[in-house]
Design an enzyme around this catalytic site. Sequence first.
Site, PDB file in Angstrom:
ATOM      1  N   ARG A  41      34.196 -23.396  27.215  1.00  0.00           N
ATOM      2  CA  ARG A  41      32.880 -22.775  27.626  1.00  0.00           C
ATOM      3  C   ARG A  41      32.018 -23.931  28.214  1.00  0.00           C
ATOM      4  NH1 ARG A  41      28.985 -19.345  26.835  1.00  0.00           N
ATOM      5  NH2 ARG A  41      26.885 -20.335  26.670  1.00  0.00           N
ATOM      6  N   HIS A  86      12.702 -17.655  15.491  1.00  0.00           N
ATOM      7  CA  HIS A  86      13.988 -17.684  15.104  1.00  0.00           C
ATOM      8  C   HIS A  86      14.803 -18.895  15.433  1.00  0.00           C
ATOM      9  CE1 HIS A  86      18.273 -16.264  14.961  1.00  0.00           C
ATOM     10  NE2 HIS A  86      18.522 -16.609  16.099  1.00  0.00           N
ATOM     11  N   CYS A 108      18.848 -20.748  15.339  1.00  0.00           N
ATOM     12  CA  CYS A 108      20.294 -20.504  15.214  1.00  0.00           C
ATOM     13  C   CYS A 108      21.016 -21.101  14.161  1.00  0.00           C
ATOM     14  CB  CYS A 108      20.797 -20.707  16.492  1.00  0.00           C
ATOM     15  SG  CYS A 108      20.612 -19.045  17.641  1.00  0.00           S
ATOM     16  N   HIS A 152      28.520 -13.193  14.912  1.00  0.00           N
ATOM     17  CA  HIS A 152      29.646 -13.703  15.565  1.00  0.00           C
ATOM     18  C   HIS A 152      30.863 -13.362  15.546  1.00  0.00           C
ATOM     19  CE1 HIS A 152      26.318 -16.589  14.846  1.00  0.00           C
ATOM     20  NE2 HIS A 152      26.407 -16.932  16.242  1.00  0.00           N
TER      21      HIS A 152
HETATM   22  N1  GLN Z   1      16.203 -13.398  21.041  1.00  0.00           N
HETATM   23  C1  GLN Z   1      17.589 -14.013  21.410  1.00  0.00           C
HETATM   24  C2  GLN Z   1      18.628 -12.870  21.070  1.00  0.00           C
HETATM   25  O1  GLN Z   1      18.369 -12.024  20.160  1.00  0.00           O
HETATM   26  C3  GLN Z   1      17.806 -15.146  20.226  1.00  0.00           C
HETATM   27  C4  GLN Z   1      18.998 -15.790  20.799  1.00  0.00           C
HETATM   28  C5  GLN Z   1      19.527 -16.931  19.970  1.00  0.00           C
HETATM   29  O2  GLN Z   1      18.830 -17.055  19.052  1.00  0.00           O
HETATM   30  N2  GLN Z   1      20.530 -17.828  20.562  1.00  0.00           N
HETATM   31  O3  GLN Z   1      19.636 -12.807  21.873  1.00  0.00           O
HETATM   32 ZN    ZN Z   2      20.184 -17.152  17.051  1.00  0.00          ZN
END
Ligand code: GLN
Ligand code: ZN
Length: 757
Positions: free
Chosen positions: A516, A643, A645, A696
């Site tokens: 990637r 948000h 990750c 995932h």
């Molecule tokens: N809002 C983005 C999505 O839902 C957030 C992606 C991410 O956190 N990498 O794809």
């Molecule tokens: Zn995310």
Amino acid sequence: MKISIIGYPRVGTLRELKHTSEKYFKDLITAQSLEQTAKELRRTHWSVQQNSNIDLISSNDFSFYDNTLDTAFLLNVIPERYKALELSPLDTYFAAAKGYQGKNGDVKAFAMKKWFNTNYHYMVPEIDDSTKIKLVGTKPFDEFVEAKEQGIITKPVIIGAFTFLKLTRFTGTKNALDFVDDIAKAYCEILAKFNTLEVQWVQFDEPYLVCDLTNEDIDLFDRLYSKILGSKNDVRVLLQTYFGDVRDCYDTIIKLDFDGIGLDFVEGKQSLSLVENHGFPAEKTLFAGVVNGKNIWRNNYKNTLKIIDELQKHCDNIILNTSCSLLHTPYTLDNETKLDNKYKKLFSFAQEKLTELSELKTILESSNPTNEEKYICNASLFAENRNCSNEAVQKKVASLTDKDFTRLPSFEEREEIQKKIFNLPLFPTTTIGSFPQTADVKANRSSFKKGEISESQYKEFNKNKIEECVKMQEQLGLDVLVHGEFERNDMVEYFGEFLDGYLFTENAWVQSYGTRCVKPPVVWGDISRKNPITVEWSTYAQSLTKKPMKGMLTGPVTILNWSFPREDISLRECAFQIGLAIREEVLDLEANGIKIIQIDEAALREKLPLRKSDWKSEYLDWAIPAFRMVHSGVKPETQIHTHMCYSEFDDIIKDIDNMDADVITFEASRSDLTILETLKQSNFKTEVGPGVYDIHSPRIPNVEEIKIVLRKMLANISASKLWVNPDCGLKTRGIAETVSSLENLVQAAKEIRNENG
Ligand code: GLN
Ligand code: ZN
């Protein structure tokens, strides 16, 4: 003066290794033809270095997947589960890299982690009590011989024993200390083997030395290398560090019997003063990392010469070097055909950095360096005005005051107001933003980019998608809806394209992990927003439903962390500029009737400095304010979500609460929910939606397991603060599994509501 590099990118200028490996994974080509591509790439990379007159050309910097994984396989750190598959050596290696599911078994891959402060990810080696470390591989030797056959004497590069042990996960009762003898013996054998091959220099990469080290760490390093260097022969050993300075162990390393020490004078803030204040042993060679291996900008020769000048007062033997492996930069500007030369002349990718090293060599060897043509050219380049400033933006940033970083009223008051206005059920359900990017969505975007369809056709298609998506969410019974993000290829590039000051490349790919690669946009100048970016999509989506529609933005820290940043202004300044642009978007969304706005900071933790002592002053002190600034201007009743990750934020939990969002969603399903304890202990005020399932994987979580997770969450999070959502966006998933998963999520939330009256 000689020149060297720490390592070269390996995926190929046009990502040949990626494409070929992926064909191999799909069984479309043989292992032999993959090996052939690899061989050709190595050959090219050595030639390129040779053509730029690099004196110490690296070998064993090639990898089919990752160098840490290569080192694990070299040292027999191969868990039984992979050996048991009884695959070929190459396929066993790929099983550890990517997991294996097939007729020989079903095993998960090694875990993957960020490589220090880069966006590259390494495979985390696993050692259990039965692991026997010993030299079993031949890759470094084979590659040396291969290069020699090409007429090039290379400098093999191997991850050092200390860094290897520090990055390893010990799954049994034994720890690093239990493996000192075995691993030292293996490295001694490596040196012996190199000796018979007549290797001149070997490079042991020990980047872990730039992290905060304990006395035990330093002791471990000392013990390892006293043993390894004890059996030294004619091969000269270079201890290579990068990504920072070695302030905790400088005295230890200069006392050991290394022939060369590589220090980073770009990211290593104290590297120069360490040499000045502690001296540098006359018999050793200093590999001076002065050409930035991470960024994409030209080297400023005047500044570099100043450093070399100072170093020459303390060191007799200097070899010019990059600051880290060039793995972290794109290949070459030759593949950028669309970028105007006014930009390009200030860019330097891996191949151009080789040229810079060779020009620096010429300049330094000259009797009158500042009269050298290359020096003069470079100086004039940096003297030119870049014409990239926007005074209005600069003024706005300069005039920011506390007020701009403070949202009023307080969180508690807002929470009360918002509870009344939105009147959401207990445990509101929502998603993170994107819905499946199915083939038709991608095809529509690419036809538009190629000019095959008109803008209105492109938009029409997306609006239909939004309509489908809204209907789907209503049918599912979700409480807070999203528009689905069908217009976005990527959460950073999309915003970059709408911001003045950003540039885009065609082929500036950088390896992120395995096959990637990412193509970060470039911050060229002062950033400002040209026009509203998302308002049309969000208001259209809101017009289709009575339920609240979340506006969906990427935050300034993530936009910056996933771009190539400028070097002429600070990261803080740049983050604030982006923050102001996103703030305008937030206010526009609000003015257009969007009542909930999510500002994603997926990458907030990524650029946290390696040393804890730098966390606040160098990062959090601007990163958190950059986020606060984006939403400080909204009305109390507008609900701000963010948000992230990852869930490893135990150590910055206060800072995250301090972002002062109203709701935060994050990944939690894969991390044993350990974060919940921390949330409780820190009295986390922000409402939270720890992901209840892992997006995932295509696996569909059932109602019962989601309920179990929710009950665990409720043991630590008060019912009035808990949201229910997946752990990240759904763009990589298929429609069918998404619908089933969300059905179960909504059902689980309902049942838990009933349980909680
Ligand atoms: N809002 C983005 C999505 O839902 C957030 C992606 C991410 O956190 N990498 O794809
Ligand atoms: Zn995310």
